[in-house]
Design a protein around this motif. Structure first.
Motif, PDB file in Angstrom:
ATOM      1  N   TRP A 276      86.755  93.449 -23.892  1.00 32.64           N
ATOM      2  CA  TRP A 276      85.992  93.891 -22.729  1.00 32.64           C
ATOM      3  C   TRP A 276      85.228  92.703 -22.191  1.00 32.64           C
ATOM      4  O   TRP A 276      84.514  92.020 -22.928  1.00 32.64           O
ATOM      5  N   LEU A 277      85.374  92.463 -20.896  1.00 35.56           N
ATOM      6  CA  LEU A 277      84.662  91.390 -20.221  1.00 35.56           C
ATOM      7  C   LEU A 277      83.512  92.005 -19.445  1.00 35.56           C
ATOM      8  O   LEU A 277      83.723  92.836 -18.565  1.00 35.56           O
ATOM      9  N   SER A 278      82.302  91.607 -19.777  1.00 34.47           N
ATOM     10  CA  SER A 278      81.119  92.107 -19.085  1.00 34.47           C
ATOM     11  C   SER A 278      80.554  91.022 -18.176  1.00 34.47           C
ATOM     12  O   SER A 278      80.363  89.884 -18.600  1.00 34.47           O
ATOM     13  N   THR A 279      80.308  91.408 -16.931  1.00 36.62           N
ATOM     14  CA  THR A 279      79.765  90.494 -15.926  1.00 36.62           C
ATOM     15  C   THR A 279      78.591  91.174 -15.238  1.00 36.62           C
ATOM     16  O   THR A 279      78.357  92.367 -15.419  1.00 36.62           O
ATOM     17  N   LEU A 280      77.902  90.402 -14.431  1.00 36.68           N
ATOM     18  CA  LEU A 280      76.779  90.937 -13.666  1.00 36.68           C
ATOM     19  C   LEU A 280      76.960  90.552 -12.206  1.00 36.68           C
ATOM     20  O   LEU A 280      77.133  89.379 -11.885  1.00 36.68           O
ATOM     21  N   GLY A 281      76.937  91.561 -11.346  1.00 41.49           N
ATOM     22  CA  GLY A 281      77.111  91.313  -9.919  1.00 41.49           C
ATOM     23  C   GLY A 281      75.874  90.707  -9.279  1.00 41.49           C
ATOM     24  O   GLY A 281      74.779  90.754  -9.839  1.00 41.49           O
ATOM     25  N   ALA A 282      76.049  90.148  -8.089  1.00 43.82           N
ATOM     26  CA  ALA A 282      74.936  89.553  -7.343  1.00 43.82           C
ATOM     27  C   ALA A 282      73.858  90.584  -7.049  1.00 43.82           C
ATOM     28  O   ALA A 282      72.681  90.246  -6.918  1.00 43.82           O
TER      29      ALA A 282
ATOM     30  N   PHE B 108      83.484  91.519 -32.715  1.00 50.92           N
ATOM     31  CA  PHE B 108      82.528  90.479 -32.369  1.00 50.92           C
ATOM     32  C   PHE B 108      82.176  90.543 -30.892  1.00 50.92           C
ATOM     33  O   PHE B 108      82.938  91.065 -30.081  1.00 50.92           O
ATOM     34  N   LYS B 109      81.038  89.991 -30.583  1.00 55.39           N
ATOM     35  CA  LYS B 109      80.581  89.827 -29.210  1.00 55.39           C
ATOM     36  C   LYS B 109      80.257  88.357 -29.041  1.00 55.39           C
ATOM     37  O   LYS B 109      79.547  87.781 -29.865  1.00 55.39           O
ATOM     38  N   VAL B 110      80.800  87.756 -27.991  1.00 53.19           N
ATOM     39  CA  VAL B 110      80.508  86.363 -27.715  1.00 53.19           C
ATOM     40  C   VAL B 110      80.015  86.227 -26.283  1.00 53.19           C
ATOM     41  O   VAL B 110      80.444  86.964 -25.385  1.00 53.19           O
ATOM     42  N   LYS B 111      79.100  85.309 -26.075  1.00 55.31           N
ATOM     43  CA  LYS B 111      78.522  85.089 -24.743  1.00 55.31           C
ATOM     44  C   LYS B 111      78.765  83.661 -24.329  1.00 55.31           C
ATOM     45  O   LYS B 111      78.823  82.768 -25.188  1.00 55.31           O
ATOM     46  N   GLY B 112      78.915  83.442 -23.031  1.00 59.22           N
ATOM     47  CA  GLY B 112      79.120  82.095 -22.549  1.00 59.22           C
ATOM     48  C   GLY B 112      79.227  82.056 -21.039  1.00 59.22           C
ATOM     49  O   GLY B 112      78.909  83.044 -20.356  1.00 59.22           O
TER      50      GLY B 112
ATOM     51  N   PRO C 101      78.294  82.940 -13.493  1.00 58.86           N
ATOM     52  CA  PRO C 101      79.292  82.661 -14.526  1.00 58.86           C
ATOM     53  C   PRO C 101      78.949  83.162 -15.929  1.00 58.86           C
ATOM     54  O   PRO C 101      79.794  83.118 -16.815  1.00 58.86           O
ATOM     55  N   LEU C 102      77.735  83.667 -16.146  1.00 57.23           N
ATOM     56  CA  LEU C 102      77.382  84.150 -17.483  1.00 57.23           C
ATOM     57  C   LEU C 102      78.088  85.466 -17.772  1.00 57.23           C
ATOM     58  O   LEU C 102      78.008  86.418 -16.997  1.00 57.23           O
ATOM     59  N   VAL C 103      78.792  85.503 -18.912  1.00 55.26           N
ATOM     60  CA  VAL C 103      79.577  86.679 -19.283  1.00 55.26           C
ATOM     61  C   VAL C 103      79.392  86.994 -20.758  1.00 55.26           C
ATOM     62  O   VAL C 103      78.890  86.181 -21.528  1.00 55.26           O
ATOM     63  N   CYS C 104      79.855  88.176 -21.129  1.00 53.03           N
ATOM     64  CA  CYS C 104      79.925  88.583 -22.524  1.00 53.03           C
ATOM     65  C   CYS C 104      81.328  89.151 -22.741  1.00 53.03           C
ATOM     66  O   CYS C 104      81.823  89.926 -21.916  1.00 53.03           O
ATOM     67  N   VAL C 105      81.972  88.751 -23.832  1.00 57.30           N
ATOM     68  CA  VAL C 105      83.290  89.268 -24.196  1.00 57.30           C
ATOM     69  C   VAL C 105      83.147  89.928 -25.554  1.00 57.30           C
ATOM     70  O   VAL C 105      82.606  89.330 -26.494  1.00 57.30           O
TER      71      VAL C 105
END
Length: 92
Positions: free
Chosen positions: A24-30, A83-87, A68-72
Motif C-alpha cells: 500500500w502506497l500512502s501519499t498526502l494531497g496538496a 513492515f512500514k517504510v517511509k521516505g 514526495p513524502l510517502v509511506c509504503v
C-alpha cells in the motif's frame, strides 16, 4: 513510469517485501487529504530503493509530485508479519 522510494532496507525487510504480494502506497494531497492505494507490482532494487509500478494511480502520481513524502506498507499474509517504510518518492 515507476516510483522509487528512497529508504534504508535491512535484509529482513527485503526478504519480507519479496514474499509479499501486495503493498500500500500512502501519499498526502496538496489539500491535506490522505490517499492510500494498493499496488501489486513492486520490488526493491538495492538497499535504498523500492520500485513501484505506476498503474492506474492518478491520485498517487499527483500527490507524489506535490509532496514526495510517502509511506509504503506490506504484510506477508500467512506469516502475519509486515513492515512500514517511509521516505521520499520520485518518478523515473
Amino acid at each position: 513510469m515507476l516510483r522509487v522510494v528512497k529508504i534504508c532496507l535491512p535484509s529482513e525487510v527485503k526478504n519480507s517485501l519479496n514474499e509479499s504480494v501486495l503493498c500500500w502506497l500512502s501519499t498526502l494531497g496538496a489539500d491535506g487529504n490522505p490517499n492510500c492505494s494498493p499496488k501489486k507490482k513492486f520490488t526493491f532494487v538495492d538497499d535504498l530503493h523500492i520500485v513501484i509500478a505506476d498503474i492506474a494511480s492518478s491520485s498517487s502520481r499527483k500527490n507524489v509530485l506535490d509532496n514526495p513524502l510517502v509511506c509504503v506498507s506490506f504484510v506477508h499474509v500467512l506469516k502475519q508479519k509486515g513492515f512500514k517504510v517511509k521516505g521520499a518518492a520520485h518518478y523515473i
